[in-house]
Design a protein around this motif. Sequence first.
Motif, PDB file in Angstrom:
ATOM      1  N   ASN A   1      19.664 -42.608 -54.097  1.00 47.35           N
ATOM      2  CA  ASN A   1      18.276 -42.985 -54.367  1.00 47.35           C
ATOM      3  C   ASN A   1      17.327 -42.215 -53.464  1.00 47.35           C
ATOM      4  N   ILE A   2      16.204 -41.774 -54.035  1.00 46.67           N
ATOM      5  CA  ILE A   2      15.177 -41.136 -53.231  1.00 46.67           C
ATOM      6  C   ILE A   2      13.840 -41.857 -53.432  1.00 46.67           C
ATOM      7  N   VAL A   3      13.068 -41.900 -52.380  1.00 46.00           N
ATOM      8  CA  VAL A   3      11.720 -42.478 -52.405  1.00 46.00           C
ATOM      9  C   VAL A   3      10.730 -41.336 -52.523  1.00 46.00           C
ATOM     10  N   VAL A   4       9.734 -41.503 -53.393  1.00 47.30           N
ATOM     11  CA  VAL A   4       8.770 -40.442 -53.646  1.00 47.30           C
ATOM     12  C   VAL A   4       7.348 -40.958 -53.448  1.00 47.30           C
ATOM     13  N   PHE A   5       6.564 -40.213 -52.659  1.00 54.00           N
ATOM     14  CA  PHE A   5       5.117 -40.441 -52.565  1.00 54.00           C
ATOM     15  C   PHE A   5       4.428 -39.612 -53.657  1.00 54.00           C
ATOM     16  N   ASN A   6       3.622 -40.258 -54.490  1.00 49.46           N
ATOM     17  CA  ASN A   6       2.943 -39.553 -55.578  1.00 49.46           C
ATOM     18  C   ASN A   6       1.527 -40.103 -55.729  1.00 49.46           C
ATOM     19  N   GLY A   7       0.701 -39.866 -54.711  1.00 52.07           N
ATOM     20  CA  GLY A   7      -0.637 -40.433 -54.703  1.00 52.07           C
ATOM     21  C   GLY A   7      -1.741 -39.482 -55.121  1.00 52.07           C
ATOM     22  N   PHE A   8      -1.449 -38.176 -55.243  1.00 54.70           N
ATOM     23  CA  PHE A   8      -2.515 -37.207 -55.489  1.00 54.70           C
ATOM     24  C   PHE A   8      -2.151 -36.264 -56.624  1.00 54.70           C
TER      25      PHE A   8
ATOM     26  N   TYR B   1       5.360 -32.040 -57.556  1.00 55.23           N
ATOM     27  CA  TYR B   1       5.996 -33.252 -58.077  1.00 55.23           C
ATOM     28  C   TYR B   1       6.733 -32.954 -59.381  1.00 55.23           C
ATOM     29  N   ASP B   2       6.087 -32.246 -60.288  1.00 59.48           N
ATOM     30  CA  ASP B   2       6.727 -31.919 -61.567  1.00 59.48           C
ATOM     31  C   ASP B   2       8.006 -31.122 -61.359  1.00 59.48           C
ATOM     32  N   GLN B   3       7.990 -30.221 -60.393  1.00 63.06           N
ATOM     33  CA  GLN B   3       9.186 -29.429 -60.120  1.00 63.06           C
ATOM     34  C   GLN B   3      10.306 -30.294 -59.546  1.00 63.06           C
TER      35      GLN B   3
ATOM     36  N   PRO C   1       8.697 -48.741 -58.232  1.00 66.06           N
ATOM     37  CA  PRO C   1       7.608 -47.794 -58.468  1.00 66.06           C
ATOM     38  C   PRO C   1       7.508 -46.766 -57.345  1.00 66.06           C
ATOM     39  N   GLU C   2       6.967 -45.597 -57.676  1.00 62.99           N
ATOM     40  CA  GLU C   2       6.733 -44.584 -56.662  1.00 62.99           C
ATOM     41  C   GLU C   2       5.642 -45.060 -55.703  1.00 62.99           C
ATOM     42  N   LEU C   3       5.666 -44.527 -54.499  1.00 63.36           N
ATOM     43  CA  LEU C   3       4.666 -44.888 -53.494  1.00 63.36           C
ATOM     44  C   LEU C   3       3.421 -44.027 -53.663  1.00 63.36           C
ATOM     45  N   ARG C   4       2.295 -44.547 -53.233  1.00 66.84           N
ATOM     46  CA  ARG C   4       1.041 -43.798 -53.278  1.00 66.84           C
ATOM     47  C   ARG C   4       0.580 -43.507 -51.860  1.00 66.84           C
ATOM     48  N   ASP C   5       0.555 -42.229 -51.494  1.00 61.87           N
ATOM     49  CA  ASP C   5       0.010 -41.844 -50.199  1.00 61.87           C
ATOM     50  C   ASP C   5      -1.513 -41.896 -50.281  1.00 61.87           C
ATOM     51  N   VAL C   6      -2.145 -42.106 -49.146  1.00 60.47           N
ATOM     52  CA  VAL C   6      -3.591 -42.313 -49.107  1.00 60.47           C
ATOM     53  C   VAL C   6      -4.231 -41.420 -48.056  1.00 60.47           C
ATOM     54  N   ILE C   7      -5.550 -41.259 -48.167  1.00 55.57           N
ATOM     55  CA  ILE C   7      -6.387 -40.617 -47.158  1.00 55.57           C
ATOM     56  C   ILE C   7      -7.604 -41.516 -46.966  1.00 55.57           C
ATOM     57  N   PRO C   8      -8.004 -41.853 -45.745  1.00 55.42           N
ATOM     58  CA  PRO C   8      -7.425 -41.479 -44.445  1.00 55.42           C
ATOM     59  C   PRO C   8      -6.262 -42.398 -44.067  1.00 55.42           C
ATOM     60  N   ASN C   9      -5.913 -42.382 -42.780  1.00 60.26           N
ATOM     61  CA  ASN C   9      -4.840 -43.213 -42.217  1.00 60.26           C
ATOM     62  C   ASN C   9      -3.499 -42.958 -42.907  1.00 60.26           C
ATOM     63  N   THR C  10      -3.249 -41.699 -43.244  1.00 57.69           N
ATOM     64  CA  THR C  10      -2.052 -41.344 -44.012  1.00 57.69           C
ATOM     65  C   THR C  10      -0.770 -41.658 -43.253  1.00 57.69           C
ATOM     66  N   VAL C  11      -0.721 -41.294 -41.985  1.00 61.78           N
ATOM     67  CA  VAL C  11       0.498 -41.496 -41.205  1.00 61.78           C
ATOM     68  C   VAL C  11       0.812 -42.984 -41.077  1.00 61.78           C
ATOM     69  N   GLN C  12      -0.202 -43.773 -40.711  1.00 59.86           N
ATOM     70  CA  GLN C  12       0.014 -45.207 -40.522  1.00 59.86           C
ATOM     71  C   GLN C  12       0.412 -45.883 -41.824  1.00 59.86           C
ATOM     72  N   ASP C  13      -0.242 -45.469 -42.918  1.00 60.64           N
ATOM     73  CA  ASP C  13       0.068 -46.077 -44.208  1.00 60.64           C
ATOM     74  C   ASP C  13       1.488 -45.740 -44.658  1.00 60.64           C
ATOM     75  N   ALA C  14       1.890 -44.483 -44.485  1.00 66.53           N
ATOM     76  CA  ALA C  14       3.252 -44.092 -44.854  1.00 66.53           C
ATOM     77  C   ALA C  14       4.272 -44.846 -44.001  1.00 66.53           C
ATOM     78  N   PHE C  15       3.977 -44.992 -42.724  1.00 65.11           N
ATOM     79  CA  PHE C  15       4.856 -45.754 -41.819  1.00 65.11           C
ATOM     80  C   PHE C  15       5.046 -47.178 -42.347  1.00 65.11           C
ATOM     81  N   THR C  16       3.941 -47.812 -42.724  1.00 66.72           N
ATOM     82  CA  THR C  16       3.993 -49.197 -43.211  1.00 66.72           C
ATOM     83  C   THR C  16       4.763 -49.299 -44.524  1.00 66.72           C
TER      84      THR C  16
END
Length: 336
Positions: free
Chosen positions: A169-176, A186-188, A204-219
């Motif tokens: 299993n792999i986890v994917v961030f797909n927010g942008f 992502y398509d590749q 569901p895939e995760l959504r990365d965000v801006i700002p606070n990207t590092v903290q949000d990904a950590f959480t």
Amino acid sequence: MTEPTLSGLGRREILKFAAVAGATFAGTSLLAGPAAAADDDGLSLKGKRIAISATGTDHYFDLQAYNAQIEEVKRLGGEPIAVDAGRNDGKLVAQLQTLVAQKPDAIVQILGTLSVIDPWLKKARDAGIPVLTVDVGSTNSINNTTSDNWGIGKDLALQLVSDIGAEGNIVVFNGFYGVTPCAIRYDQLVNVVKYFPKVKIIQPELRDVIPNTVQDAFTQITAILNKYPEKGSIKAIWSAWDIPQLGATQALSAAGRTEIRTYGVDGSPEVLQLVADPNSPAGANAAQQPAEIGRTAIRNVARLLAGQTLPRETYVPALLANKANVNDVTKKLGIG
């Protein structure tokens, strides 16, 4: 004609594919110097006002490209009009509107969600202002300077699949997905994974965000680890850029789940340092050349204003850094 699939390959064969991908990724002649003298014969922006519009400069790639563009305009004798929207779409639209009204000799847009910026790139074009871009797939851009994101996405995905033995299993961030390079990468990933039926993207895939990207990904990764507490239940974490990778890597280390590997794109120095650490879960990073991308975009402006015909896209080589070659990659990039 039936194309061969890769799903029957063993780990050794996948490793061969990844090695070839890495070699191809490095590509032809790498790493042109700041002056790029051989390419610059006769180029000048003397008497020209060149607008540089940045979506934001809080990320390593963006800041390097932005600063390099300002310096290259000056080096070629022009006047840079540089503006930074600070990751605020409303401000980005306003700054493009202002630039169109100022009627510079050209506008270069660095990144941005296409649906937000494209109407204003069209207004600039309709006003007779040449528009060039960095990492923006717009039909209103005469030339887009970028990395080969198809190659980046494919090669990073092959590295990931190789590292996990084509299973898990792999986890994917797909927010942008609205940002062209992120969508292509992502398509590749999806295109590669479909040939390895034992590799599954957790939904569901995760959504990365801006700002606070590092903290949000950590959480978010901490929460995912609580849902999948058994070692081996997650094999890898993928993101289209490397700031979510940074947060994910920190979360894995904090939770003691360093058997999971992380993957991302851009080549931020702090992430390459983690890839170089044998105890870190950072598995690989596709390192771009943002400063050279910025300089190349400005040289293309000079060529255009001198009457030369530009290609639709100009590709600047990138390097795939993994645990085995990261020290060589950072030296080649000049950040080691």
